[in-house]
Design an enzyme around this catalytic site. Structure first.
Site, PDB file in Angstrom:
ATOM      1  N   GLU A  92     -10.340   4.697  -9.086  1.00  0.00           N
ATOM      2  CA  GLU A  92     -11.039   3.865  -8.294  1.00  0.00           C
ATOM      3  C   GLU A  92     -11.111   4.355  -6.894  1.00  0.00           C
ATOM      4  O   GLU A  92     -10.194   5.003  -6.530  1.00  0.00           O
ATOM      5  CB  GLU A  92     -10.607   2.382  -8.305  1.00  0.00           C
ATOM      6  N   ARG A 134     -18.031  -1.783  -8.785  1.00  0.00           N
ATOM      7  CA  ARG A 134     -17.013  -2.652  -8.211  1.00  0.00           C
ATOM      8  C   ARG A 134     -17.553  -3.707  -7.411  1.00  0.00           C
ATOM      9  O   ARG A 134     -16.583  -4.612  -6.829  1.00  0.00           O
ATOM     10  CB  ARG A 134     -15.944  -2.045  -7.677  1.00  0.00           C
ATOM     11  N   ARG A 180      -2.973  -2.042 -13.338  1.00  0.00           N
ATOM     12  CA  ARG A 180      -3.184  -0.974 -12.394  1.00  0.00           C
ATOM     13  C   ARG A 180      -1.931  -0.677 -12.006  1.00  0.00           C
ATOM     14  O   ARG A 180      -0.802  -1.241 -11.644  1.00  0.00           O
ATOM     15  CB  ARG A 180      -4.062  -1.696 -11.091  1.00  0.00           C
ATOM     16  N   ASP A 230      -5.968   3.092  -8.425  1.00  0.00           N
ATOM     17  CA  ASP A 230      -7.041   3.020  -6.855  1.00  0.00           C
ATOM     18  C   ASP A 230      -6.348   4.236  -5.960  1.00  0.00           C
ATOM     19  O   ASP A 230      -5.364   4.062  -5.381  1.00  0.00           O
ATOM     20  CB  ASP A 230      -6.806   1.725  -6.469  1.00  0.00           C
ATOM     21  N   TYR A 267      -1.032   2.373   0.353  1.00  0.00           N
ATOM     22  CA  TYR A 267      -1.771   1.169  -0.162  1.00  0.00           C
ATOM     23  C   TYR A 267      -1.362   0.620  -1.323  1.00  0.00           C
ATOM     24  O   TYR A 267      -1.013   1.389  -2.312  1.00  0.00           O
ATOM     25  CB  TYR A 267      -3.284   1.672  -0.146  1.00  0.00           C
ATOM     26  N   TRP A 278      -8.519   4.740   5.352  1.00  0.00           N
ATOM     27  CA  TRP A 278      -7.523   3.655   4.823  1.00  0.00           C
ATOM     28  C   TRP A 278      -7.898   3.167   3.305  1.00  0.00           C
ATOM     29  O   TRP A 278      -7.547   2.979   2.683  1.00  0.00           O
ATOM     30  CB  TRP A 278      -7.094   2.721   5.698  1.00  0.00           C
ATOM     31  N   HIS A 313      -8.064   4.375  -3.457  1.00  0.00           N
ATOM     32  CA  HIS A 313      -8.543   4.044  -2.005  1.00  0.00           C
ATOM     33  C   HIS A 313      -9.034   4.993  -0.984  1.00  0.00           C
ATOM     34  O   HIS A 313      -8.605   4.814   0.265  1.00  0.00           O
ATOM     35  CB  HIS A 313      -7.248   3.075  -1.217  1.00  0.00           C
ATOM     36  N   GLU A 360     -10.815  -7.661 -11.852  1.00  0.00           N
ATOM     37  CA  GLU A 360      -9.647  -7.519 -11.202  1.00  0.00           C
ATOM     38  C   GLU A 360      -9.151  -8.948 -10.839  1.00  0.00           C
ATOM     39  O   GLU A 360      -9.666  -9.868 -10.502  1.00  0.00           O
ATOM     40  CB  GLU A 360      -9.684  -6.830  -9.800  1.00  0.00           C
ATOM     41  N   GLU A 399     -16.236  -1.591  -4.129  1.00  0.00           N
ATOM     42  CA  GLU A 399     -15.576  -2.987  -3.603  1.00  0.00           C
ATOM     43  C   GLU A 399     -16.239  -3.134  -2.251  1.00  0.00           C
ATOM     44  O   GLU A 399     -16.387  -4.064  -1.610  1.00  0.00           O
ATOM     45  CB  GLU A 399     -14.294  -2.905  -3.667  1.00  0.00           C
TER      46      GLU A 399
HETATM   47  O1  KDG Z   1      -9.562  -5.986   2.018  1.00  0.00           O
HETATM   48  C1  KDG Z   1      -9.330  -4.845   1.422  1.00  0.00           C
HETATM   49  C2  KDG Z   1      -8.993  -5.127   0.040  1.00  0.00           C
HETATM   50  O2  KDG Z   1      -9.555  -6.080  -0.522  1.00  0.00           O
HETATM   51  C3  KDG Z   1      -8.679  -3.990  -0.788  1.00  0.00           C
HETATM   52  O3  KDG Z   1      -7.761  -2.955   0.053  1.00  0.00           O
HETATM   53  C4  KDG Z   1      -8.010  -4.006  -2.022  1.00  0.00           C
HETATM   54  O4  KDG Z   1      -8.662  -1.911  -2.573  1.00  0.00           O
HETATM   55  C5  KDG Z   1      -8.431  -3.108  -3.127  1.00  0.00           C
HETATM   56  C6  KDG Z   1      -8.468  -3.455  -4.503  1.00  0.00           C
HETATM   57  O5  KDG Z   1      -8.908  -2.739  -5.312  1.00  0.00           O
HETATM   58  O6  KDG Z   1      -8.103  -4.698  -4.748  1.00  0.00           O
HETATM   59 MG    MG Z   2      -9.507  -0.996  -4.206  1.00  0.00          MG
END
Ligand code: KDG
Ligand code: MG
Length: 403
Positions: A237, A284, A148, A211, A160, A403, A213, A340, A263
């Site tokens: 992602e 995820r 990634r 990602d 992030y 975020w 996010h 992951e 996630e």
């Molecule tokens: O607690 C939040 C994290 O697990 C997250 O920000 C991690 O997005 C994430 C990832 O893809 O690992």
């Molecule tokens: Mg993520």
């Protein structure tokens, strides 16, 4: 029949907080389940200790499905991250117990291995493109088949997935939430350039992932997906927040870049429309936040008939107990996609000794009975809980953003 005699919650902080449930039986066999919910750890610890543990005492530890239904339907209040993480912890611990009593690794109880190992992706990141690609090359040298890429965005102080120089990336970084600044336009200019340079530097044999996010709107995500098409990503992602599952229709309509999400999902219901309409390619959700191995298996079976594969979350805030469970699940399930991997610190690994291993880009859960992961309670007790929050994002005009 093994009867449950105790269910204890262990909170420890070997560099970051983890909540673990230990279920003990009258046969002397115990099982472990991860219950960590990043930034909200004590809510799950209380839910387990105050509301779930008293209901478990005396139950048959072998009746995993029945206990799952009892905790889900019996609470009346359904779903949600706190409840589902607590149910997951119980469920995972019961699978661990069943495996230990059967003297088989959990993946054998789930139908046996469907593959030699679980392909994992590592995190390469850096403050700029060059730093990120140097990190990606290190991953490839270590044998990773999938990486990634996350890079600093010119004009933004932090974003992030990018570590402060020389440190490991750990997002829960404040005793109160820290605030970061976000600019979609700056990001949308820099992300495709990162992948153009990535393909030039790394070639085409390594899978590349990214990602977002949850920071884009659907039409912005559609644009990003199109811009990324020449670089043939394994996935993009969390392109947008997914409470409104129909958002993905618009993205899907515009791009062939594969999409992953989930996630933060807690149950099959969070993904129902996404899967039924084939709006995503990878789901995820993982063991600790989506109701344990029992519920994740149900989700994966539903996904399989719609050509959606798994891609379990595996950040450092999911404990080694969750990683072990995810690997047993991933090794056995027919529609596994990728897992992951964000390796834990040596301190965390020492608290949770485990049998899983990495070789040639694949991970294997090991062949010990149960999950193959333990907790050193004496060591765990040395690391006291420390409040830590995930950051909050704001746009340049001060608006609170995802975020
Ligand atoms: O607690 C939040 C994290 O697990 C997250 O920000 C991690 O997005 C994430 C990832 O893809 O690992
Ligand atoms: Mg993520």
């Amino acid at each position: 029949m093994p009867r449950i005699t105790a269910a204890r919650v262990i909170v420890t902080c070997p560099g970051r907080n983890f909540v673990t449930l230990k279920i003990e039986t009258d046969e002397g066999v115990y099982g472990l389940g991860d219950a960590t919910l990043n930034g909200r750890e004590l809510a799950v610890a209380s839910y387990l200790a105050d509301h779930v543990a008293p209901c478990l005492i005396g139950r048959d530890a072998h009746r995993i499905e029945d206990v799952w239904q009892y905790l889900y339907k019996g609470a009346y209040w359904r779903r949600g991250p706190v409840t589902m993480a607590a149910i997951a912890a119980v469920d995972t611990a019961l699978w661990d117990i069943k495996g230990k009593i059967a003297n088989l690794p959990v993946y054998q109880l789930l139908g046996g291995a469907s593959r030699e190992g679980c392909m994992v992706y590592g995190h390469a990141n850096g403050r700029d493109v060059e730093e990120t690609l140097d990190d990606a090359r290190r991953h490839v040298e270590q044998g990773y088949k999938a990486v990634r890429l996350q890079s600093g965005v010119p004009g933004l102080a932090a974003t992030y997935g990018v570590a402060k120089h020389g440190q490991r990336y750990e997002p829960a970084d404040g005793d109160l939430p820290t605030e970061s600044l976000w600019s979609t336009s700056k990001y949308l200019r820099s992300a495709p350039a990162l992948f153009e340079a990535g393909r030039e530097a790394l070639g085409w044999d390594v899978h590349l992932l990214h990602d977002v996010h949850h920071r884009l709107t659907p039409i912005e995500a559609a644009r990003l997906g199109k811009d990324m098409e020449p670089y043939r990503l394994f996935w993009i992602e969390d392109a947008v927040p997914a409470e409104n599952q129909a958002n993905f229709r618009l993205i899907r309509q515009h791009t062939t870049t594969p999409l992953a999400v989930g996630e933060v999902f807690n149950s099959i219901w969070d993904a129902k429309q996404l899967i039924e309409e084939q709006l995503i390619d990878y789901i995820r959700a993982t063991v600790v936040h989506a109701g344990g191995i029992t519920h994740l298996k149900r989700l994966a079976s539903f996904a399989a008939i719609h050509n959606v594969r798994t891609g379990c979350h595996g950040a450092t805030d999911l404990s080694p107990v969750c990683m072990a469970a995810a690997l047993h699940f991933g090794l056995s399930v027919a529609n596994f996609g990728i897992q992951e991997l964000m390796p834990h610190t040596a301190e965390t690994d020492a608290v949770f000794p485990h049998g899983y291993s990495f070789a040639d880009g694949l991970m294997h859960p090991g062949d010990g009975p149960g999950l193959g992961v333990d907790i050193d309670e004496t060591l765990a007790a040395r690391y006291e809980y420390k409040r830590a929050y995930l950051p909050v994002n704001r746009l340049e005009d001060g608006t609170v953003w995802d975020w």
